[in-house]
Scaffold this motif. Structure first.
Motif, PDB file in Angstrom:
ATOM      1  N   VAL A 145      11.675   6.573  -3.510  1.00 33.49           N
ATOM      2  CA  VAL A 145      10.945   6.630  -2.248  1.00 33.49           C
ATOM      3  C   VAL A 145       9.678   5.796  -2.352  1.00 33.49           C
ATOM      4  O   VAL A 145       9.137   5.589  -3.442  1.00 33.49           O
ATOM      5  N   ASP A 146       9.216   5.285  -1.227  1.00 32.84           N
ATOM      6  CA  ASP A 146       7.892   4.688  -1.088  1.00 32.84           C
ATOM      7  C   ASP A 146       7.058   5.570  -0.166  1.00 32.84           C
ATOM      8  O   ASP A 146       7.469   5.827   0.967  1.00 32.84           O
ATOM      9  N   THR A 147       5.915   6.039  -0.662  1.00 34.09           N
ATOM     10  CA  THR A 147       5.023   6.851   0.154  1.00 34.09           C
ATOM     11  C   THR A 147       3.793   6.024   0.536  1.00 34.09           C
ATOM     12  O   THR A 147       3.060   5.569  -0.349  1.00 34.09           O
ATOM     13  N   PRO A 148       3.558   5.789   1.822  1.00 31.07           N
ATOM     14  CA  PRO A 148       2.388   5.008   2.239  1.00 31.07           C
ATOM     15  C   PRO A 148       1.090   5.657   1.755  1.00 31.07           C
ATOM     16  O   PRO A 148       0.937   6.870   1.808  1.00 31.07           O
ATOM     17  N   MET A 149       0.163   4.829   1.264  1.00 35.01           N
ATOM     18  CA  MET A 149      -1.120   5.312   0.778  1.00 35.01           C
ATOM     19  C   MET A 149      -2.159   4.235   1.048  1.00 35.01           C
ATOM     20  O   MET A 149      -2.116   3.160   0.457  1.00 35.01           O
ATOM     21  N   ALA A 150      -3.088   4.500   1.936  1.00 39.36           N
ATOM     22  CA  ALA A 150      -4.097   3.510   2.308  1.00 39.36           C
ATOM     23  C   ALA A 150      -4.962   3.133   1.114  1.00 39.36           C
ATOM     24  O   ALA A 150      -5.484   4.005   0.413  1.00 39.36           O
ATOM     25  N   ASN A 203       0.827  -1.217   0.000  1.00 40.07           N
ATOM     26  CA  ASN A 203       0.000   0.000   0.000  1.00 40.07           C
ATOM     27  C   ASN A 203       0.858   1.263   0.000  1.00 40.07           C
ATOM     28  O   ASN A 203       0.885   2.035   0.956  1.00 40.07           O
ATOM     29  N   VAL A 204       1.571   1.453  -1.119  1.00 41.41           N
ATOM     30  CA  VAL A 204       2.449   2.615  -1.272  1.00 41.41           C
ATOM     31  C   VAL A 204       2.356   3.139  -2.704  1.00 41.41           C
ATOM     32  O   VAL A 204       1.911   2.432  -3.617  1.00 41.41           O
ATOM     33  N   ILE A 205       2.787   4.390  -2.886  1.00 43.47           N
ATOM     34  CA  ILE A 205       3.126   4.894  -4.209  1.00 43.47           C
ATOM     35  C   ILE A 205       4.646   4.874  -4.289  1.00 43.47           C
ATOM     36  O   ILE A 205       5.329   5.565  -3.529  1.00 43.47           O
ATOM     37  N   ARG A 206       5.159   4.043  -5.171  1.00 42.37           N
ATOM     38  CA  ARG A 206       6.616   3.934  -5.335  1.00 42.37           C
ATOM     39  C   ARG A 206       7.072   4.885  -6.431  1.00 42.37           C
ATOM     40  O   ARG A 206       6.526   4.890  -7.533  1.00 42.37           O
ATOM     41  N   VAL A 207       8.082   5.695  -6.119  1.00 41.54           N
ATOM     42  CA  VAL A 207       8.649   6.625  -7.087  1.00 41.54           C
ATOM     43  C   VAL A 207       9.992   6.081  -7.547  1.00 41.54           C
ATOM     44  O   VAL A 207      10.867   5.782  -6.725  1.00 41.54           O
ATOM     45  N   MET A 208      10.144   5.919  -8.867  1.00 39.33           N
ATOM     46  CA  MET A 208      11.373   5.383  -9.439  1.00 39.33           C
ATOM     47  C   MET A 208      11.967   6.363 -10.445  1.00 39.33           C
ATOM     48  O   MET A 208      11.240   7.079 -11.134  1.00 39.33           O
ATOM     49  N   SER A 209      13.300   6.378 -10.522  1.00 34.45           N
ATOM     50  CA  SER A 209      13.991   7.200 -11.512  1.00 34.45           C
ATOM     51  C   SER A 209      13.955   6.497 -12.860  1.00 34.45           C
ATOM     52  O   SER A 209      14.276   5.310 -12.959  1.00 34.45           O
TER      53      SER A 209
END
Length: 217
Positions: A107-112, A93-99
Protein backbone atom coordinates in the motif's frame (compact mmCIF):
# COMPACT_ATOMS: atom_id res chain seq x y z
CA UNK A 1 30.11 1.12 2.65
CA UNK A 2 28.38 -0.57 5.58
CA UNK A 3 30.53 -0.44 8.72
CA UNK A 4 30.12 -1.87 12.19
CA UNK A 5 31.67 -0.06 15.17
CA UNK A 6 32.27 -1.09 18.75
CA UNK A 7 31.36 1.05 21.77
CA UNK A 8 34.71 2.89 21.65
CA UNK A 9 34.09 4.05 18.07
CA UNK A 10 36.55 1.66 16.41
CA UNK A 11 35.45 0.08 13.13
CA UNK A 12 35.31 -3.70 13.50
CA UNK A 13 33.85 -4.74 10.14
CA UNK A 14 33.03 -3.24 6.76
CA UNK A 15 31.40 -4.36 3.54
CA UNK A 16 30.73 -2.62 0.24
CA UNK A 17 27.09 -1.75 -0.47
CA UNK A 18 28.13 -0.19 -3.80
CA UNK A 19 25.73 2.75 -3.65
CA UNK A 20 24.58 5.52 -1.32
CA UNK A 21 22.75 4.20 1.75
CA UNK A 22 19.77 6.41 2.64
CA UNK A 23 18.15 4.25 5.31
CA UNK A 24 18.96 1.37 7.68
CA UNK A 25 16.74 -0.63 10.03
CA UNK A 26 18.21 -3.38 12.28
CA UNK A 27 16.02 -6.34 13.26
CA UNK A 28 17.80 -9.03 15.24
CA UNK A 29 20.85 -10.21 13.27
CA UNK A 30 19.51 -8.60 10.07
CA UNK A 31 20.15 -5.02 9.01
CA UNK A 32 17.83 -3.90 6.21
CA UNK A 33 19.33 -1.17 4.03
CA UNK A 34 17.76 1.25 1.58
CA UNK A 35 20.35 1.91 -1.10
CA UNK A 36 20.74 3.82 -4.39
CA UNK A 37 18.28 6.31 -5.85
CA UNK A 38 16.07 6.81 -8.88
CA UNK A 39 15.05 3.69 -10.76
CA UNK A 40 17.95 1.80 -9.11
CA UNK A 41 16.58 2.29 -5.59
CA UNK A 42 16.19 -0.95 -3.65
CA UNK A 43 16.10 -2.67 -0.29
CA UNK A 44 18.93 -5.05 0.51
CA UNK A 45 19.86 -7.22 3.49
CA UNK A 46 23.01 -7.45 5.60
CA UNK A 47 23.71 -10.13 8.21
CA UNK A 48 25.78 -9.03 11.18
CA UNK A 49 28.67 -8.45 11.45
CA UNK A 50 28.22 -7.13 7.88
CA UNK A 51 27.81 -9.93 5.37
CA UNK A 52 25.56 -9.41 2.35
CA UNK A 53 22.63 -11.84 2.44
CA UNK A 54 19.91 -12.87 0.00
CA UNK A 55 16.35 -11.70 0.43
CA UNK A 56 13.77 -14.20 1.77
CA UNK A 57 12.68 -15.13 -1.78
CA UNK A 58 16.27 -15.71 -2.93
CA UNK A 59 16.85 -12.44 -4.80
CA UNK A 60 19.73 -10.08 -4.01
CA UNK A 61 17.43 -7.12 -3.41
CA UNK A 62 13.92 -5.73 -3.84
CA UNK A 63 13.33 -2.75 -6.17
CA UNK A 64 11.32 0.05 -4.62
CA UNK A 65 9.84 1.51 -7.78
CA UNK A 66 7.99 -0.59 -10.34
CA UNK A 67 8.91 -0.62 -14.02
CA UNK A 68 7.63 2.56 -15.60
CA UNK A 69 6.97 4.25 -12.25
CA UNK A 70 8.51 7.72 -11.89
CA UNK A 71 11.04 7.62 -9.04
CA UNK A 72 10.73 10.04 -6.12
CA UNK A 73 12.96 11.26 -3.31
CA UNK A 74 13.73 8.58 -0.71
CA UNK A 75 13.78 9.70 2.93
CA UNK A 76 13.88 6.82 5.39
CA UNK A 77 13.26 3.14 6.15
CA UNK A 78 11.74 1.19 9.05
CA UNK A 79 11.09 -2.55 9.31
CA UNK A 80 8.53 -4.33 11.48
CA UNK A 81 6.73 -7.69 11.31
CA UNK A 82 8.08 -8.70 7.86
CA UNK A 83 7.15 -5.35 6.34
CA UNK A 84 9.25 -2.42 5.17
CA UNK A 85 7.95 1.12 5.63
CA UNK A 86 9.60 3.59 3.25
CA UNK A 87 9.24 7.37 3.50
CA UNK A 88 9.04 8.65 -0.07
CA UNK A 89 9.07 12.41 -0.64
CA UNK A 90 8.21 14.61 -3.59
CA UNK A 91 6.46 14.18 -5.87
CA UNK A 92 4.73 11.14 -4.30
CA UNK A 93 4.73 12.09 -0.57
CA UNK A 94 3.71 8.66 0.72
CA UNK A 95 4.73 5.96 3.16
CA UNK A 96 5.13 2.87 1.01
CA UNK A 97 4.59 -0.48 2.72
CA UNK A 98 6.34 -3.47 1.13
CA UNK A 99 6.33 -7.18 1.95
CA UNK A 100 9.75 -8.50 2.91
CA UNK A 101 8.76 -12.03 1.98
CA UNK A 102 8.50 -11.24 -1.74
CA UNK A 103 9.20 -7.54 -2.26
CA UNK A 104 5.65 -6.72 -3.35
CA UNK A 105 4.09 -3.32 -2.66
CA UNK A 106 1.22 -3.59 -0.19
CA UNK A 107 0.00 0.00 0.00
CA UNK A 108 0.93 3.66 -0.41
CA UNK A 109 -0.35 5.93 2.36
CA UNK A 110 -0.33 9.67 1.52
CA UNK A 111 1.71 11.73 4.00
CA UNK A 112 2.25 15.46 3.55
CA UNK A 113 5.93 16.47 3.52
CA UNK A 114 7.04 13.09 4.90
CA UNK A 115 10.68 13.05 6.04
CA UNK A 116 11.44 9.84 7.92
CA UNK A 117 9.87 6.84 9.69
CA UNK A 118 10.79 4.76 12.74
CA UNK A 119 9.40 1.92 14.83
CA UNK A 120 10.64 0.91 18.29
CA UNK A 121 10.27 -2.76 17.39
CA UNK A 122 6.66 -2.77 18.52
CA UNK A 123 3.22 -2.09 17.20
CA UNK A 124 3.59 1.65 16.60
CA UNK A 125 5.06 3.45 13.60
CA UNK A 126 6.23 7.07 13.92
CA UNK A 127 6.69 9.51 11.04
CA UNK A 128 7.83 13.08 10.54
CA UNK A 129 5.22 15.01 8.56
CA UNK A 130 6.27 18.60 8.05
CA UNK A 131 7.26 19.83 11.51
CA UNK A 132 5.10 17.29 13.35
CA UNK A 133 5.52 13.74 14.61
CA UNK A 134 2.57 11.45 13.85
CA UNK A 135 1.97 7.91 15.07
CA UNK A 136 0.15 4.97 13.51
CA UNK A 137 -0.58 1.32 14.16
CA UNK A 138 2.01 -0.42 12.00
CA UNK A 139 -0.32 -3.33 11.17
CA UNK A 140 -3.23 -1.11 10.13
CA UNK A 141 -3.72 -1.77 6.39
CA UNK A 142 -3.70 1.85 5.17
CA UNK A 143 -2.03 3.67 8.11
CA UNK A 144 -4.99 5.93 7.48
CA UNK A 145 -5.89 6.88 11.03
CA UNK A 146 -3.29 8.47 13.33
CA UNK A 147 -3.11 6.64 16.66
CA UNK A 148 -1.63 7.73 19.94
CA UNK A 149 0.24 11.01 20.02
CA UNK A 150 0.74 13.77 17.47
CA UNK A 151 2.89 16.75 18.39
CA UNK A 152 4.92 19.65 17.07
CA UNK A 153 8.69 19.19 17.24
CA UNK A 154 9.49 22.90 17.50
CA UNK A 155 12.12 22.38 14.78
CA UNK A 156 11.99 24.17 11.43
CA UNK A 157 13.31 21.32 9.27
CA UNK A 158 13.16 17.98 11.11
CA UNK A 159 14.70 15.27 8.91
CA UNK A 160 15.40 12.17 11.04
CA UNK A 161 13.46 10.30 13.70
CA UNK A 162 14.24 7.39 16.04
CA UNK A 163 11.75 5.85 18.46
CA UNK A 164 12.57 3.70 21.50
CA UNK A 165 10.23 2.08 24.00
CA UNK A 166 10.09 5.32 26.02
CA UNK A 167 11.54 8.17 23.91
CA UNK A 168 11.35 9.74 20.45
CA UNK A 169 14.35 11.66 19.11
CA UNK A 170 14.09 14.08 16.17
CA UNK A 171 17.00 15.71 14.33
CA UNK A 172 17.12 18.96 12.37
CA UNK A 173 20.30 18.68 10.32
CA UNK A 174 20.21 22.26 9.08
CA UNK A 175 19.82 23.72 12.57
CA UNK A 176 22.25 21.11 14.00
CA UNK A 177 19.82 20.23 16.77
CA UNK A 178 18.31 17.08 18.27
CA UNK A 179 15.27 17.11 20.52
CA UNK A 180 14.09 14.18 22.63
CA UNK A 181 10.44 13.68 23.58
CA UNK A 182 8.55 11.39 25.92
CA UNK A 183 6.91 8.76 23.73
CA UNK A 184 3.65 8.70 25.67
CA UNK A 185 3.05 12.42 26.09
CA UNK A 186 5.09 14.15 23.37
CA UNK A 187 6.66 16.40 26.02
CA UNK A 188 10.25 17.49 25.37
CA UNK A 189 12.66 15.95 27.88
CA UNK A 190 16.08 16.84 26.40
CA UNK A 191 17.72 18.98 23.74
CA UNK A 192 21.14 18.88 22.04
CA UNK A 193 22.74 21.49 19.81
CA UNK A 194 22.45 25.26 19.75
CA UNK A 195 22.12 28.18 17.37
CA UNK A 196 25.39 29.45 15.96
CA UNK A 197 26.82 31.17 12.93
CA UNK A 198 29.09 29.18 10.62
CA UNK A 199 32.18 31.14 11.67
CA UNK A 200 31.50 30.80 15.41
CA UNK A 201 33.89 28.47 17.24
CA UNK A 202 32.37 26.46 20.08
CA UNK A 203 34.25 24.33 22.62
CA UNK A 204 33.93 20.58 22.15
CA UNK A 205 31.21 19.24 24.40
CA UNK A 206 28.45 16.58 24.25
CA UNK A 207 25.74 19.13 23.42
CA UNK A 208 27.57 20.61 20.41
CA UNK A 209 26.59 19.03 17.09
CA UNK A 210 28.09 19.47 13.62
CA UNK A 211 26.09 18.31 10.59
CA UNK A 212 24.15 15.55 12.45
CA UNK A 213 22.75 12.87 10.15
CA UNK A 214 20.62 9.94 11.26
CA UNK A 215 19.50 8.77 14.70
CA UNK A 216 19.30 5.47 16.55
CA UNK A 217 18.70 4.22 20.07
Amino acid sequence: TFRRYNASGQSTYGTAIEAEIWGISPVGEDVWCGRAKGDKAEITRVKLPGLRALMPDGRRSYPIFADGEKPAELKGLAVYNEKAYIAIGTPLNVIRVMSLSNGGKLVDTPMADVQDVSTPGGLMLYAISGTKVKSFLADEPMLATPRGIEFETGLENPMYIAASQTRIAVCDRKAMKVRVFDRQTGKEVASLGQDRTHDLFLPVKPTTLRDPRGLAW
